[in-house]
Design a protein around this motif. Structure first.
Motif, PDB file in Angstrom:
ATOM      1  N   THR A   1       0.835  -1.201   0.000  1.00 10.23           N
ATOM      2  CA  THR A   1       0.000   0.000   0.000  1.00 10.23           C
ATOM      3  C   THR A   1       0.868   1.248   0.000  1.00 10.23           C
ATOM      4  N   SER A   2       2.090   1.158   0.498  1.00 11.82           N
ATOM      5  CA  SER A   2       2.979   2.325   0.498  1.00 11.82           C
ATOM      6  C   SER A   2       3.328   2.764  -0.922  1.00 11.82           C
ATOM      7  N   ASP A   3       3.195   1.869  -1.902  1.00  7.63           N
ATOM      8  CA  ASP A   3       3.449   2.232  -3.300  1.00  7.63           C
ATOM      9  C   ASP A   3       2.480   3.306  -3.791  1.00  7.63           C
ATOM     10  N   PHE A   4       1.288   3.360  -3.192  1.00  2.59           N
ATOM     11  CA  PHE A   4       0.299   4.365  -3.591  1.00  2.59           C
ATOM     12  C   PHE A   4       0.759   5.775  -3.259  1.00  2.59           C
ATOM     13  N   ARG A   5       1.514   5.966  -2.206  1.00  3.60           N
ATOM     14  CA  ARG A   5       1.911   7.298  -1.744  1.00  3.60           C
ATOM     15  C   ARG A   5       2.789   8.040  -2.739  1.00  3.60           C
ATOM     16  N   GLU A   6       3.363   7.357  -3.671  1.00  2.48           N
ATOM     17  CA  GLU A   6       4.229   7.983  -4.658  1.00  2.48           C
ATOM     18  C   GLU A   6       3.469   8.363  -5.920  1.00  2.48           C
ATOM     19  N   LYS A   7       2.159   8.127  -5.949  1.00  3.65           N
ATOM     20  CA  LYS A   7       1.384   8.338  -7.168  1.00  3.65           C
ATOM     21  C   LYS A   7       0.515   9.590  -7.069  1.00  3.65           C
ATOM     22  N   GLU A   8       0.480  10.324  -8.175  1.00  7.13           N
ATOM     23  CA  GLU A   8      -0.385  11.496  -8.262  1.00  7.13           C
ATOM     24  C   GLU A   8      -1.750  11.055  -8.789  1.00  7.13           C
ATOM     25  N   VAL A   9      -2.804  11.667  -8.265  1.00  3.94           N
ATOM     26  CA  VAL A   9      -4.168  11.324  -8.663  1.00  3.94           C
ATOM     27  C   VAL A   9      -4.696  12.410  -9.594  1.00  3.94           C
TER      28      VAL A   9
ATOM     29  N   PRO B   1     -13.436   6.528  -3.337  1.00  4.49           N
ATOM     30  CA  PRO B   1     -13.757   5.096  -3.300  1.00  4.49           C
ATOM     31  C   PRO B   1     -13.030   4.313  -4.401  1.00  4.49           C
ATOM     32  N   TRP B   2     -12.695   3.096  -4.100  1.00  6.68           N
ATOM     33  CA  TRP B   2     -11.962   2.231  -5.028  1.00  6.68           C
ATOM     34  C   TRP B   2     -12.652   2.139  -6.385  1.00  6.68           C
ATOM     35  N   GLU B   3     -13.991   2.105  -6.398  1.00  2.00           N
ATOM     36  CA  GLU B   3     -14.708   1.949  -7.673  1.00  2.00           C
ATOM     37  C   GLU B   3     -14.579   3.167  -8.582  1.00  2.00           C
ATOM     38  N   LYS B   4     -14.101   4.292  -8.058  1.00  2.00           N
ATOM     39  CA  LYS B   4     -13.889   5.496  -8.877  1.00  2.00           C
ATOM     40  C   LYS B   4     -12.517   5.490  -9.554  1.00  2.00           C
ATOM     41  N   ILE B   5     -11.664   4.558  -9.171  1.00  2.00           N
ATOM     42  CA  ILE B   5     -10.339   4.440  -9.784  1.00  2.00           C
ATOM     43  C   ILE B   5     -10.487   3.702 -11.112  1.00  2.00           C
ATOM     44  N   LYS B   6     -10.006   4.342 -12.177  1.00  2.00           N
ATOM     45  CA  LYS B   6     -10.137   3.758 -13.513  1.00  2.00           C
ATOM     46  C   LYS B   6      -8.854   3.094 -13.999  1.00  2.00           C
ATOM     47  N   LYS B   7      -7.708   3.615 -13.581  1.00  2.00           N
ATOM     48  CA  LYS B   7      -6.426   3.060 -14.047  1.00  2.00           C
ATOM     49  C   LYS B   7      -5.337   3.428 -13.049  1.00  2.00           C
ATOM     50  N   ILE B   8      -4.488   2.470 -12.737  1.00  2.00           N
ATOM     51  CA  ILE B   8      -3.334   2.717 -11.878  1.00  2.00           C
ATOM     52  C   ILE B   8      -2.092   2.497 -12.714  1.00  2.00           C
ATOM     53  N   GLY B   9      -1.337   3.577 -12.909  1.00  2.00           N
ATOM     54  CA  GLY B   9      -0.117   3.502 -13.689  1.00  2.00           C
ATOM     55  C   GLY B   9       1.104   3.528 -12.790  1.00  2.00           C
ATOM     56  N   GLU B  10       2.248   3.614 -13.411  1.00  2.00           N
ATOM     57  CA  GLU B  10       3.504   3.618 -12.664  1.00  2.00           C
ATOM     58  C   GLU B  10       3.639   4.865 -11.795  1.00  2.00           C
ATOM     59  N   ASP B  11       3.192   6.018 -12.312  1.00  2.00           N
ATOM     60  CA  ASP B  11       3.347   7.289 -11.599  1.00  2.00           C
ATOM     61  C   ASP B  11       2.040   7.965 -11.223  1.00  2.00           C
ATOM     62  N   ILE B  12       0.931   7.562 -11.857  1.00  2.00           N
ATOM     63  CA  ILE B  12      -0.337   8.244 -11.602  1.00  2.00           C
ATOM     64  C   ILE B  12      -1.484   7.258 -11.400  1.00  2.00           C
ATOM     65  N   ILE B  13      -2.536   7.772 -10.791  1.00  2.00           N
ATOM     66  CA  ILE B  13      -3.794   7.045 -10.652  1.00  2.00           C
ATOM     67  C   ILE B  13      -4.857   7.899 -11.313  1.00  2.00           C
ATOM     68  N   LEU B  14      -5.574   7.329 -12.266  1.00  2.00           N
ATOM     69  CA  LEU B  14      -6.651   8.045 -12.944  1.00  2.00           C
ATOM     70  C   LEU B  14      -7.967   7.686 -12.278  1.00  2.00           C
ATOM     71  N   VAL B  15      -8.724   8.732 -11.903  1.00  2.00           N
ATOM     72  CA  VAL B  15     -10.022   8.529 -11.279  1.00  2.00           C
ATOM     73  C   VAL B  15     -11.071   9.271 -12.093  1.00  2.00           C
ATOM     74  N   GLU B  16     -12.318   8.872 -11.953  1.00  2.00           N
ATOM     75  CA  GLU B  16     -13.417   9.566 -12.619  1.00  2.00           C
ATOM     76  C   GLU B  16     -14.353  10.067 -11.531  1.00  2.00           C
ATOM     77  N   MET B  17     -14.230  11.383 -11.240  1.00  2.00           N
ATOM     78  CA  MET B  17     -14.976  11.979 -10.137  1.00  2.00           C
ATOM     79  C   MET B  17     -15.951  13.035 -10.637  1.00  2.00           C
TER      80      MET B  17
END
Length: 86
Positions: free
Chosen positions: A4-12, A60-76
């Motif tokens: 889970t610490s890997d998430f802290r390095e990602k921009e949303v 919420p997890w269901e709003k996450i559309k894609k998790i990449g190496e550096d970013i997390i794409l969400v649809e809000m």
């Protein structure tokens, strides 16, 4: 992704408008199932995470559309974004 610490390095980023929401500060985990339920983004004014939860945005997890190496794409929804990030 192994920790889970890997998430802290990602921009949303919100894919609806391209807005950068910030970096993941924490995750919410369901301890019974062991699954991540949401990511938490600190918004404005928090000093090293010590100033209350009012300045957090929980996605919420269901709003996450894609998790990449550096970013997390969400649809809000835009109303949600205005409430938490302006």
């Amino acid at each position: 992704m192994n920790r889970t610490s890997d998430f802290r390095e990602k921009e949303v980023i919100n894919i609806k408008d391209g807005r950068r929401l910030g970096f993941v500060g924490d995750v919410e985990i369901n301890l019974q199932s062991g699954r991540i339920e949401a990511i938490v983004i600190p918004s404005g004014g928090r000093l090293l995470g010590f100033i209350g939860k009012d300045n957090e945005c929980v996605i919420p997890w269901e709003k996450i559309k894609k998790i990449g190496e550096d970013i997390i794409l969400v649809e809000m929804d835009d109303r949600f974004i205005r409430k938490h990030f302006e």
